[in-house]
Design a protein around this motif. Sequence first.
Motif, PDB file in Angstrom:
ATOM      1  N   ALA A  37       0.836  -1.210   0.000  1.00 20.41           N
ATOM      2  CA  ALA A  37       0.000   0.000   0.000  1.00 20.41           C
ATOM      3  C   ALA A  37       0.866   1.253   0.000  1.00 20.41           C
ATOM      4  CB  ALA A  37      -0.935  -0.011   1.198  1.00 20.41           C
ATOM      5  N   ALA A  38       1.909   1.281   0.836  1.00 13.18           N
ATOM      6  CA  ALA A  38       2.752   2.474   0.918  1.00 13.18           C
ATOM      7  C   ALA A  38       3.473   2.725  -0.398  1.00 13.18           C
ATOM      8  CB  ALA A  38       3.770   2.314   2.050  1.00 13.18           C
ATOM      9  N   GLY A  41       0.980   3.903  -3.003  1.00 14.09           N
ATOM     10  CA  GLY A  41       0.576   5.272  -2.691  1.00 14.09           C
ATOM     11  C   GLY A  41       1.659   6.274  -3.037  1.00 14.09           C
ATOM     12  N   ARG A  42       2.876   5.887  -2.798  1.00 11.74           N
ATOM     13  CA  ARG A  42       4.011   6.766  -3.123  1.00 11.74           C
ATOM     14  C   ARG A  42       4.098   6.973  -4.631  1.00 11.74           C
ATOM     15  NH1 ARG A  42       7.863   3.546  -1.178  1.00 11.74           N
ATOM     16  NH2 ARG A  42       7.437   4.053   0.989  1.00 11.74           N
ATOM     17  N   ALA A  45       1.180   9.242  -5.731  1.00  9.64           N
ATOM     18  CA  ALA A  45       1.327  10.654  -5.390  1.00  9.64           C
ATOM     19  C   ALA A  45       2.395  11.318  -6.250  1.00  9.64           C
ATOM     20  CB  ALA A  45       1.690  10.785  -3.912  1.00  9.64           C
ATOM     21  N   ALA A  54      -4.046  10.306  -4.123  1.00  8.01           N
ATOM     22  CA  ALA A  54      -3.280   9.054  -4.092  1.00  8.01           C
ATOM     23  C   ALA A  54      -4.111   7.907  -3.539  1.00  8.01           C
ATOM     24  CB  ALA A  54      -2.020   9.245  -3.257  1.00  8.01           C
ATOM     25  N   GLU A  55      -4.920   8.191  -2.557  1.00 10.09           N
ATOM     26  CA  GLU A  55      -5.675   7.101  -1.932  1.00 10.09           C
ATOM     27  C   GLU A  55      -6.652   6.471  -2.926  1.00 10.09           C
ATOM     28  OE1 GLU A  55      -7.396   8.130   1.770  1.00 10.09           O
ATOM     29  OE2 GLU A  55      -8.413   6.201   1.998  1.00 10.09           O
ATOM     30  N   ASP A  56      -7.247   7.307  -3.759  1.00 10.10           N
ATOM     31  CA  ASP A  56      -8.152   6.754  -4.777  1.00 10.10           C
ATOM     32  C   ASP A  56      -7.401   5.814  -5.716  1.00 10.10           C
ATOM     33  OD1 ASP A  56     -10.164   8.173  -3.681  1.00 10.10           O
ATOM     34  OD2 ASP A  56     -10.247   9.727  -5.231  1.00 10.10           O
ATOM     35  N   VAL A  58      -4.680   4.180  -5.030  1.00 12.61           N
ATOM     36  CA  VAL A  58      -4.336   2.953  -4.308  1.00 12.61           C
ATOM     37  C   VAL A  58      -5.514   1.982  -4.336  1.00 12.61           C
ATOM     38  CG1 VAL A  58      -3.779   2.025  -2.026  1.00 12.61           C
ATOM     39  CG2 VAL A  58      -2.637   4.088  -2.832  1.00 12.61           C
ATOM     40  N   GLN A  59      -6.686   2.515  -4.083  1.00 12.28           N
ATOM     41  CA  GLN A  59      -7.859   1.639  -4.080  1.00 12.28           C
ATOM     42  C   GLN A  59      -8.108   1.024  -5.456  1.00 12.28           C
ATOM     43  OE1 GLN A  59     -11.430   2.791  -2.224  1.00 12.28           O
ATOM     44  NE2 GLN A  59     -10.445   3.746  -0.468  1.00 12.28           N
ATOM     45  N   GLU A  60      -7.955   1.853  -6.464  1.00 15.87           N
ATOM     46  CA  GLU A  60      -8.170   1.323  -7.831  1.00 15.87           C
ATOM     47  C   GLU A  60      -7.161   0.227  -8.148  1.00 15.87           C
ATOM     48  OE1 GLU A  60     -10.328   1.965 -10.199  1.00 15.87           O
ATOM     49  OE2 GLU A  60     -11.461   3.586  -9.274  1.00 15.87           O
ATOM     50  N   PHE A  62      -5.553  -1.738  -6.147  1.00 14.09           N
ATOM     51  CA  PHE A  62      -5.772  -2.996  -5.430  1.00 14.09           C
ATOM     52  C   PHE A  62      -7.070  -3.679  -5.850  1.00 14.09           C
ATOM     53  CE2 PHE A  62      -2.615  -1.298  -2.339  1.00 14.09           C
ATOM     54  CZ  PHE A  62      -1.674  -2.291  -2.578  1.00 14.09           C
ATOM     55  N   LEU A  63      -8.001  -2.907  -6.341  1.00 11.04           N
ATOM     56  CA  LEU A  63      -9.195  -3.557  -6.911  1.00 11.04           C
ATOM     57  C   LEU A  63      -8.814  -4.353  -8.154  1.00 11.04           C
ATOM     58  CD1 LEU A  63     -12.008  -0.874  -6.562  1.00 11.04           C
ATOM     59  CD2 LEU A  63     -11.955  -3.153  -5.568  1.00 11.04           C
TER      60      LEU A  63
ATOM     61  N   THR B  38       5.448  13.562  -0.267  1.00  7.18           N
ATOM     62  CA  THR B  38       4.731  12.405  -0.822  1.00  7.18           C
ATOM     63  C   THR B  38       5.132  11.091  -0.165  1.00  7.18           C
ATOM     64  OG1 THR B  38       6.414  12.306  -2.542  1.00  7.18           O
ATOM     65  CG2 THR B  38       4.350  13.436  -3.091  1.00  7.18           C
ATOM     66  N   PRO B  40       4.494   8.616   2.383  1.00 10.81           N
ATOM     67  CA  PRO B  40       3.416   8.348   3.347  1.00 10.81           C
ATOM     68  C   PRO B  40       3.964   7.827   4.666  1.00 10.81           C
ATOM     69  CG  PRO B  40       3.528   6.603   1.719  1.00 10.81           C
ATOM     70  CD  PRO B  40       4.537   7.624   1.314  1.00 10.81           C
ATOM     71  N   ALA B  45      -0.100   4.725   5.316  1.00 18.09           N
ATOM     72  CA  ALA B  45      -0.051   3.497   4.524  1.00 18.09           C
ATOM     73  C   ALA B  45      -1.021   2.461   5.073  1.00 18.09           C
ATOM     74  CB  ALA B  45       1.370   2.947   4.518  1.00 18.09           C
ATOM     75  N   TRP B  48      -4.478   3.459   4.066  1.00 16.99           N
ATOM     76  CA  TRP B  48      -4.724   3.138   2.649  1.00 16.99           C
ATOM     77  C   TRP B  48      -5.014   1.642   2.485  1.00 16.99           C
ATOM     78  CZ3 TRP B  48      -0.081   6.204   0.119  1.00 16.99           C
ATOM     79  CH2 TRP B  48      -0.420   7.569   0.083  1.00 16.99           C
TER      80      TRP B  48
END
Lengths: 205, 383
Positions: A37-38, A41-42, A45, A54-56, A58-60, A62-63, B38, B40, B45, B48
């Motif tokens: 995840a980190a 996300g990095r 971003a 970034a969170e959106d 990440v979710q996409e 992992f989906l 940037t 996290p 993390a 997320w």
Amino acid sequence: MRVRGEIVPGRAGSSLSVTKPVDPPVFDVGWLYRTYAAKVGRWAARLGGPSIEAEDVVQEVFLVAKRRLITFRPDGNGKITTWLFRATERIVRAARRKQRWRRFVGMPDDDGALGGDTAGPIPGEELERRQEIARVYRVLDRLPERQRRVLILFELDGLSTQEIATLTGARVGTVRVWLYRARAAFLEHHDQLMARDGKSEDDRR
Amino acid sequence: MTAKLLPEPERWSERAAAGGPSAEDAIGGSLRRIKAATEPSAATAARWAQHAMEAGPRPPAATRVWSIAIVAAILGGASVVAASVAWRAVVHHAPAPGSESDPSKASRQHRAKMARQEAAPAGVEAPAPAAVEAPVPAAVETPATAAIETPPAAALLAPPTETPPAAMATPQPAFVAPLSVTPKSPRPAPRMPASAASVTPVFEPAPLPAGEASRAATPTAPDEALLMARAFRRLRNEGDARGALAALDERERRFGAGAFETEAALARAEALVLLGRGDQALPILLGIRDPHAGLTPEVRVTRAELLARAKRCDEAVGDFELVLATGAPSATRERALYGRASCRLQGAAPDRARADLEQYLVDYPDGRFAPVVRAALNRLPGP
């Protein structure tokens, strides 16, 4: 399905050189989320810039990963990282296209990860930081996509050209060529932008 | 030969630490701040990851857009179709059921024609009532042929004695007996009696071309027309009435009434008569109402003969008269005249029967039934 520990050559401190858990009991989605995840996300971003949440992303990512995990066959070191990076890159690119379209039709940008909470008053230092970030990304957005990606991975993510080559599937020599060109183009555009901003500042005065 | 690689450049973000005055140094400072912004935290993390795990299977935006577009296209298409149907219903008055302009019927007739063409030899245009006309001579034991082959009431056909023949006294006509022929086993190939050569059906099915036959006989062919073609081929070419019935049963199982309902009924009746099951064929023929594709003169006279055999001469006479009133083919008319005379004898109307018999000898002095007719006339009391 078991995943071997991911041992990726890289510089100390770079995001790919982080020691990965070796032989997780099962290759499950929860393990994937917690482990990557980190990193995702990095990437989101940094590749997306201030206008991308970034969170959106990440979710996409992992989906997508969850949907395709059953067909994933890791057959080498760093393979799952490469897989996730390419998914992240595709999703970020789509999000950026969407942002460009929103700007084109006159809609306001979403507040991205770097935009922060705009509900309250923004201190001067924070405002300056945001302007600085926005300026860098304005210059980056003028670069060709490959050069932009290589430059971000090299400068912001701290990857070596070898690691970038692994992630992007390009040869090291090619990555270095892209990097040299990206740096040259970045400097040129940066100077132009600075000159224009300075001229505007002078004009305002 | 190894290509000389460019050296890996120094990172701007690391030059900033030197604090130099160059543009690269300034850029490096900016990049370093972006990098820090940037990066996290562990909590971020974890958040997320948690959110990702809790996220439902949300389809991607592109998929949603495509889904909406497809649904809209389907709805739009359905609306267009509905509007088109409504418009056709309003603008074009629907034809009365059973009329010639009935589109479903037209389609059915077209398909029937295609099936007939399928069954006909290449290059020969099969006439429309082909499937109807064939059953009559091949299948029905006409009174004449039956009488000639088996004169069951020989006494009744004997020369009249002083006293009126019993058959005449009681309504037991000489021409009834031949109709009550015992069922015959199916013949391998139905052949026309020599005397009935003139009753050759308009459509004489010939063996199909090899390719056509194999295609029609393909058991997996789901086409109703192919099943019909198979039934006719077995019936007409191979004399296999049971095989024809099997093909017709399969057609009915797959397609129900289907597009060839009338043709299938006629073929079934023909097969049943061929098997000596005229009592089962009669209801089928009585159920045919289509005067164009079904009730041709040949079918009508066959039905009348079966009715006469079933001692339903009142109904049979109507069919015989209709055939005689309309310009039926000569052979058909011959059968109708003979059948009507037979029924009139049954109905104790010797005068009218005599008239038919005499007319028969006038029209057909060398006809199939001429000897029997002469004998009957001799036994009838004088006018």
